[in-house]
Design a protein around this motif. Structure first.
Motif, PDB file in Angstrom:
ATOM      1  N   LEU A  44       0.836  -1.197   0.000  1.00  0.00           N
ATOM      2  CA  LEU A  44       0.000   0.000   0.000  1.00  0.00           C
ATOM      3  C   LEU A  44       0.875   1.254   0.000  1.00  0.00           C
ATOM      4  CD1 LEU A  44      -2.839   1.184   0.061  1.00  0.00           C
ATOM      5  CD2 LEU A  44      -2.617   1.309   2.557  1.00  0.00           C
ATOM      6  N   SER A  45       1.964   1.205   0.777  1.00  0.00           N
ATOM      7  CA  SER A  45       2.851   2.367   0.845  1.00  0.00           C
ATOM      8  C   SER A  45       3.383   2.735  -0.526  1.00  0.00           C
ATOM      9  CB  SER A  45       4.028   2.091   1.791  1.00  0.00           C
ATOM     10  OG  SER A  45       3.551   1.970   3.106  1.00  0.00           O
ATOM     11  N   GLU A  46       3.643   1.716  -1.353  1.00  0.00           N
ATOM     12  CA  GLU A  46       4.127   1.996  -2.702  1.00  0.00           C
ATOM     13  C   GLU A  46       3.057   2.760  -3.509  1.00  0.00           C
ATOM     14  OE1 GLU A  46       6.919   1.910  -3.997  1.00  0.00           O
ATOM     15  OE2 GLU A  46       6.386   2.246  -6.107  1.00  0.00           O
ATOM     16  N   HIS A  47       1.799   2.324  -3.388  1.00  0.00           N
ATOM     17  CA  HIS A  47       0.713   3.046  -4.072  1.00  0.00           C
ATOM     18  C   HIS A  47       0.595   4.482  -3.550  1.00  0.00           C
ATOM     19  CE1 HIS A  47      -0.764  -0.196  -6.491  1.00  0.00           C
ATOM     20  NE2 HIS A  47      -1.020  -0.976  -5.450  1.00  0.00           N
ATOM     21  N   LEU A  48       0.712   4.617  -2.230  1.00  0.00           N
ATOM     22  CA  LEU A  48       0.584   5.957  -1.632  1.00  0.00           C
ATOM     23  C   LEU A  48       1.728   6.865  -2.107  1.00  0.00           C
ATOM     24  CD1 LEU A  48      -0.529   4.959   1.980  1.00  0.00           C
ATOM     25  CD2 LEU A  48      -1.901   6.191   0.276  1.00  0.00           C
ATOM     26  N   ARG A  49       2.921   6.257  -2.286  1.00  0.00           N
ATOM     27  CA  ARG A  49       4.053   7.052  -2.754  1.00  0.00           C
ATOM     28  C   ARG A  49       3.782   7.577  -4.175  1.00  0.00           C
ATOM     29  NH1 ARG A  49       7.922   6.779  -5.984  1.00  0.00           N
ATOM     30  NH2 ARG A  49       7.458   4.653  -6.632  1.00  0.00           N
ATOM     31  N   VAL A  50       3.218   6.712  -5.032  1.00  0.00           N
ATOM     32  CA  VAL A  50       2.911   7.140  -6.405  1.00  0.00           C
ATOM     33  C   VAL A  50       1.886   8.287  -6.379  1.00  0.00           C
ATOM     34  CG1 VAL A  50       1.889   6.424  -8.619  1.00  0.00           C
ATOM     35  CG2 VAL A  50       3.456   4.886  -7.406  1.00  0.00           C
ATOM     36  N   LEU A  51       0.865   8.125  -5.519  1.00  0.00           N
ATOM     37  CA  LEU A  51      -0.160   9.174  -5.420  1.00  0.00           C
ATOM     38  C   LEU A  51       0.439  10.478  -4.905  1.00  0.00           C
ATOM     39  CD1 LEU A  51      -3.137   7.077  -3.963  1.00  0.00           C
ATOM     40  CD2 LEU A  51      -3.035   8.160  -6.233  1.00  0.00           C
ATOM     41  N   LYS A  52       1.369  10.332  -3.956  1.00  0.00           N
ATOM     42  CA  LYS A  52       1.997  11.530  -3.380  1.00  0.00           C
ATOM     43  C   LYS A  52       2.878  12.214  -4.431  1.00  0.00           C
ATOM     44  CE  LYS A  52       5.253  11.824  -0.102  1.00  0.00           C
ATOM     45  NZ  LYS A  52       5.982  11.501   1.131  1.00  0.00           N
ATOM     46  N   ASP A  53       3.634  11.410  -5.173  1.00  0.00           N
ATOM     47  CA  ASP A  53       4.507  11.985  -6.214  1.00  0.00           C
ATOM     48  C   ASP A  53       3.683  12.720  -7.281  1.00  0.00           C
ATOM     49  OD1 ASP A  53       6.637  10.996  -4.892  1.00  0.00           O
ATOM     50  OD2 ASP A  53       7.052   9.337  -6.284  1.00  0.00           O
ATOM     51  N   ALA A  54       2.473  12.211  -7.521  1.00  0.00           N
ATOM     52  CA  ALA A  54       1.616  12.854  -8.524  1.00  0.00           C
ATOM     53  C   ALA A  54       0.895  14.059  -7.934  1.00  0.00           C
ATOM     54  CB  ALA A  54       0.596  11.842  -9.058  1.00  0.00           C
TER      55      ALA A  54
END
Lengths: 106, 143
Positions: A44-54
Protein backbone atom coordinates in the motif's frame (compact mmCIF):
# COMPACT_ATOMS: atom_id res chain seq x y z
CA UNK A 1 4.96 17.08 -11.66
CA UNK A 2 3.83 16.27 -15.18
CA UNK A 3 0.42 15.44 -16.57
CA UNK A 4 1.71 11.96 -17.27
CA UNK A 5 2.33 11.32 -13.59
CA UNK A 6 -1.28 12.09 -12.73
CA UNK A 7 -2.62 9.83 -15.46
CA UNK A 8 -0.23 7.04 -14.50
CA UNK A 9 -1.30 7.36 -10.87
CA UNK A 10 -4.97 7.13 -11.83
CA UNK A 11 -4.43 4.17 -14.15
CA UNK A 12 -4.36 1.75 -11.20
CA UNK A 13 -7.66 0.59 -9.58
CA UNK A 14 -6.19 0.33 -6.07
CA UNK A 15 -4.98 3.90 -6.26
CA UNK A 16 -8.36 5.09 -7.53
CA UNK A 17 -9.98 3.27 -4.62
CA UNK A 18 -7.61 5.02 -2.20
CA UNK A 19 -8.68 8.37 -3.65
CA UNK A 20 -12.34 7.38 -3.34
CA UNK A 21 -11.87 6.47 0.35
CA UNK A 22 -10.07 9.73 1.06
CA UNK A 23 -12.77 11.66 -0.77
CA UNK A 24 -15.62 10.00 1.12
CA UNK A 25 -14.05 9.55 4.56
CA UNK A 26 -11.58 12.40 4.67
CA UNK A 27 -8.11 12.05 6.16
CA UNK A 28 -7.12 8.46 6.94
CA UNK A 29 -4.21 6.86 8.78
CA UNK A 30 -2.21 4.49 6.62
CA UNK A 31 -3.14 1.47 8.77
CA UNK A 32 -6.87 2.00 8.22
CA UNK A 33 -6.29 2.17 4.48
CA UNK A 34 -4.21 -1.02 4.63
CA UNK A 35 -7.01 -2.77 6.56
CA UNK A 36 -9.53 -1.76 3.91
CA UNK A 37 -7.49 -3.35 1.16
CA UNK A 38 -6.35 -6.35 3.21
CA UNK A 39 -3.01 -5.49 1.77
CA UNK A 40 0.42 -5.59 3.32
CA UNK A 41 1.53 -2.13 4.35
CA UNK A 42 4.62 -2.05 2.12
CA UNK A 43 2.44 -2.71 -0.96
CA UNK A 44 0.00 0.00 0.00
CA UNK A 45 2.85 2.37 0.85
CA UNK A 46 4.13 2.00 -2.70
CA UNK A 47 0.71 3.05 -4.07
CA UNK A 48 0.58 5.96 -1.63
CA UNK A 49 4.05 7.05 -2.75
CA UNK A 50 2.91 7.14 -6.40
CA UNK A 51 -0.16 9.17 -5.42
CA UNK A 52 2.00 11.53 -3.38
CA UNK A 53 4.51 11.98 -6.21
CA UNK A 54 1.62 12.85 -8.52
CA UNK A 55 0.45 15.45 -6.00
CA UNK A 56 -2.87 13.67 -5.46
CA UNK A 57 -2.45 13.02 -1.73
CA UNK A 58 -0.61 14.72 1.10
CA UNK A 59 1.04 12.94 4.02
CA UNK A 60 0.92 14.26 7.57
CA UNK A 61 2.76 12.52 10.42
CA UNK A 62 0.77 12.54 13.67
CA UNK A 63 2.64 10.87 16.51
CA UNK A 64 3.72 7.49 15.22
CA UNK A 65 1.05 7.41 12.53
CA UNK A 66 0.98 8.87 9.05
CA UNK A 67 -2.29 10.38 7.85
CA UNK A 68 -3.16 10.77 4.19
CA UNK A 69 -5.61 13.21 2.67
CA UNK A 70 -6.84 13.90 -0.82
CA UNK A 71 -5.38 16.78 -2.79
CA UNK A 72 -7.74 17.09 -5.77
CA UNK A 73 -6.10 19.99 -7.62
CA UNK A 74 -4.16 17.82 -10.15
CA UNK A 75 -7.46 16.19 -11.16
CA UNK A 76 -8.38 19.47 -12.76
CA UNK A 77 -6.06 18.75 -15.66
CA UNK A 78 -7.78 15.39 -16.11
CA UNK A 79 -11.25 16.91 -16.00
CA UNK A 80 -10.17 19.63 -18.42
CA UNK A 81 -7.98 17.68 -20.82
CA UNK A 82 -9.50 19.39 -23.82
CA UNK A 83 -9.68 22.71 -21.98
CA UNK A 84 -6.61 24.30 -23.57
CA UNK A 85 -7.89 23.56 -27.09
CA UNK A 86 -11.33 24.87 -26.23
CA UNK A 87 -9.84 28.07 -24.83
CA UNK A 88 -7.75 28.43 -27.97
CA UNK A 89 -10.84 28.24 -30.20
CA UNK A 90 -12.92 30.54 -28.00
CA UNK A 91 -10.21 33.18 -28.24
CA UNK A 92 -9.91 32.69 -32.01
CA UNK A 93 -13.70 32.99 -32.46
CA UNK A 94 -13.62 36.26 -30.52
CA UNK A 95 -10.88 37.50 -32.87
CA UNK A 96 -12.92 36.37 -35.88
CA UNK A 97 -15.84 38.45 -34.64
CA UNK A 98 -13.57 41.52 -34.45
CA UNK A 99 -12.19 40.97 -37.94
CA UNK A 100 -15.73 40.63 -39.32
CA UNK A 101 -16.91 43.75 -37.50
CA UNK A 102 -14.14 45.69 -39.25
CA UNK A 103 -14.92 44.37 -42.75
CA UNK A 104 -17.34 45.90 -45.26
CA UNK A 105 -20.38 43.70 -45.98
CA UNK A 106 -19.66 43.56 -49.76
CA UNK B 1 -17.82 8.34 -25.04
CA UNK B 2 -17.15 9.67 -28.53
CA UNK B 3 -18.15 13.15 -27.39
CA UNK B 4 -15.08 13.17 -25.19
CA UNK B 5 -12.84 13.21 -28.25
CA UNK B 6 -14.24 16.40 -29.74
CA UNK B 7 -14.70 20.06 -28.97
CA UNK B 8 -17.91 21.64 -30.23
CA UNK B 9 -18.51 25.38 -30.04
CA UNK B 10 -20.90 27.72 -31.76
CA UNK B 11 -21.19 31.46 -31.98
CA UNK B 12 -23.66 33.89 -33.47
CA UNK B 13 -22.03 36.44 -35.76
CA UNK B 14 -24.07 39.49 -36.87
CA UNK B 15 -22.76 39.15 -40.42
CA UNK B 16 -24.12 37.35 -43.48
CA UNK B 17 -22.83 33.83 -44.26
CA UNK B 18 -21.03 35.02 -47.42
CA UNK B 19 -18.94 37.41 -45.34
CA UNK B 20 -18.20 34.84 -42.65
CA UNK B 21 -17.23 32.41 -45.41
CA UNK B 22 -14.77 35.00 -46.74
CA UNK B 23 -13.10 35.33 -43.32
CA UNK B 24 -12.77 31.53 -43.24
CA UNK B 25 -11.36 31.09 -46.72
CA UNK B 26 -9.24 34.17 -47.48
CA UNK B 27 -5.63 33.53 -46.47
CA UNK B 28 -4.97 37.12 -45.36
CA UNK B 29 -8.19 37.32 -43.35
CA UNK B 30 -7.53 33.91 -41.76
CA UNK B 31 -4.11 35.19 -40.70
CA UNK B 32 -5.77 38.08 -38.89
CA UNK B 33 -7.87 35.99 -36.53
CA UNK B 34 -6.30 32.51 -36.63
CA UNK B 35 -2.68 32.11 -37.74
CA UNK B 36 -0.39 32.94 -40.67
CA UNK B 37 -1.01 30.36 -43.38
CA UNK B 38 -0.79 29.45 -47.05
CA UNK B 39 -4.42 28.38 -47.35
CA UNK B 40 -6.16 28.35 -50.73
CA UNK B 41 -9.85 27.47 -51.13
CA UNK B 42 -9.19 24.39 -53.24
CA UNK B 43 -10.42 20.91 -52.33
CA UNK B 44 -7.45 18.70 -51.46
CA UNK B 45 -5.09 21.65 -51.08
CA UNK B 46 -2.43 21.02 -48.44
CA UNK B 47 -1.46 24.02 -46.39
CA UNK B 48 -0.12 24.91 -42.98
CA UNK B 49 -0.66 27.33 -40.15
CA UNK B 50 2.45 28.70 -38.47
CA UNK B 51 2.56 29.25 -34.74
CA UNK B 52 4.98 29.05 -31.82
CA UNK B 53 6.98 25.78 -31.68
CA UNK B 54 6.70 23.77 -28.44
CA UNK B 55 9.67 21.37 -28.61
CA UNK B 56 8.76 19.80 -25.23
CA UNK B 57 5.51 18.53 -26.75
CA UNK B 58 7.09 17.44 -30.03
CA UNK B 59 5.44 20.33 -31.88
CA UNK B 60 7.52 22.24 -34.45
CA UNK B 61 5.05 25.11 -34.73
CA UNK B 62 3.48 23.98 -38.01
CA UNK B 63 -0.10 22.74 -38.17
CA UNK B 64 -0.31 20.64 -41.31
CA UNK B 65 -3.71 20.94 -42.88
CA UNK B 66 -5.65 19.76 -45.89
CA UNK B 67 -8.93 21.00 -47.33
CA UNK B 68 -11.25 17.99 -46.89
CA UNK B 69 -14.53 19.69 -47.71
CA UNK B 70 -15.41 22.97 -49.36
CA UNK B 71 -19.11 23.69 -49.76
CA UNK B 72 -19.51 27.47 -50.11
CA UNK B 73 -20.98 29.08 -48.04
CA UNK B 74 -22.12 26.23 -45.82
CA UNK B 75 -19.38 23.91 -44.78
CA UNK B 76 -15.59 23.82 -44.62
CA UNK B 77 -13.51 20.99 -43.22
CA UNK B 78 -9.77 20.81 -42.65
CA UNK B 79 -7.45 18.01 -41.56
CA UNK B 80 -5.51 19.48 -38.63
CA UNK B 81 -2.25 17.68 -37.81
CA UNK B 82 0.69 18.75 -35.72
CA UNK B 83 2.69 17.54 -32.75
CA UNK B 84 0.64 14.71 -31.23
CA UNK B 85 -2.58 15.75 -32.93
CA UNK B 86 -4.17 14.11 -35.94
CA UNK B 87 -7.56 15.77 -35.94
CA UNK B 88 -10.26 17.39 -38.07
CA UNK B 89 -11.66 20.92 -37.83
CA UNK B 90 -15.14 21.45 -39.29
CA UNK B 91 -16.90 24.76 -39.82
CA UNK B 92 -20.64 24.91 -40.46
CA UNK B 93 -22.40 28.17 -41.32
CA UNK B 94 -26.14 28.42 -40.74
CA UNK B 95 -28.08 31.60 -41.58
CA UNK B 96 -29.77 32.95 -38.45
CA UNK B 97 -31.82 36.14 -38.60
CA UNK B 98 -29.64 38.83 -40.10
CA UNK B 99 -26.47 36.95 -39.29
CA UNK B 100 -24.83 33.58 -39.15
CA UNK B 101 -24.53 30.89 -36.54
CA UNK B 102 -21.04 29.46 -36.91
CA UNK B 103 -20.49 25.94 -35.59
CA UNK B 104 -16.99 24.71 -34.93
CA UNK B 105 -16.16 21.08 -34.29
CA UNK B 106 -12.62 20.00 -33.59
CA UNK B 107 -12.73 16.21 -33.53
CA UNK B 108 -10.50 13.16 -33.49
CA UNK B 109 -8.55 13.70 -30.30
CA UNK B 110 -6.94 10.34 -29.85
CA UNK B 111 -7.97 8.13 -26.92
CA UNK B 112 -4.87 5.98 -27.60
CA UNK B 113 -2.63 8.93 -26.79
CA UNK B 114 -1.05 8.09 -23.41
CA UNK B 115 -2.02 11.43 -21.93
CA UNK B 116 -5.56 11.29 -23.25
CA UNK B 117 -6.03 7.60 -22.42
CA UNK B 118 -5.82 8.42 -18.73
CA UNK B 119 -9.09 10.25 -18.99
CA UNK B 120 -10.81 7.23 -20.48
CA UNK B 121 -9.47 4.97 -17.74
CA UNK B 122 -10.72 7.46 -15.24
CA UNK B 123 -14.18 7.57 -16.76
CA UNK B 124 -14.44 3.78 -16.87
CA UNK B 125 -16.68 1.78 -14.61
CA UNK B 126 -17.25 3.08 -11.13
CA UNK B 127 -15.58 6.37 -11.83
CA UNK B 128 -18.43 7.35 -14.08
CA UNK B 129 -20.79 7.04 -11.11
CA UNK B 130 -21.15 9.21 -8.06
CA UNK B 131 -17.42 9.18 -7.34
CA UNK B 132 -16.67 11.18 -10.43
CA UNK B 133 -19.57 13.54 -9.77
CA UNK B 134 -18.37 14.18 -6.24
CA UNK B 135 -14.86 14.79 -7.50
CA UNK B 136 -16.24 17.29 -9.97
CA UNK B 137 -18.12 19.03 -7.18
CA UNK B 138 -14.92 19.12 -5.15
CA UNK B 139 -13.04 20.57 -8.11
CA UNK B 140 -15.74 23.13 -8.77
CA UNK B 141 -15.53 24.29 -5.18
CA UNK B 142 -11.79 24.89 -5.41
CA UNK B 143 -10.60 28.48 -5.75
Amino acid sequence: MSEGDVFAALANPTRREVLRLLLERGEQPVQRLADHFEMRRPSLSEHLRVLKDAGLVTEQPVGRQRFYSLRPEPLRQVADWLGPYEQFWRARLADLREVLDGLPDD
Amino acid sequence: MTESTAIALDQFLPHPPAKVWRALTDSDLLARWLMPNNFRPVLGHRFSFRTTPRPGQGFDGLVHCEVLELDEPRRLRWAWRGGRLDTVVSWTLVPEGRGTRLFLEHSGFDPDDPVQRGTFTLLDGGWRSHVWRRLEQTLTALP
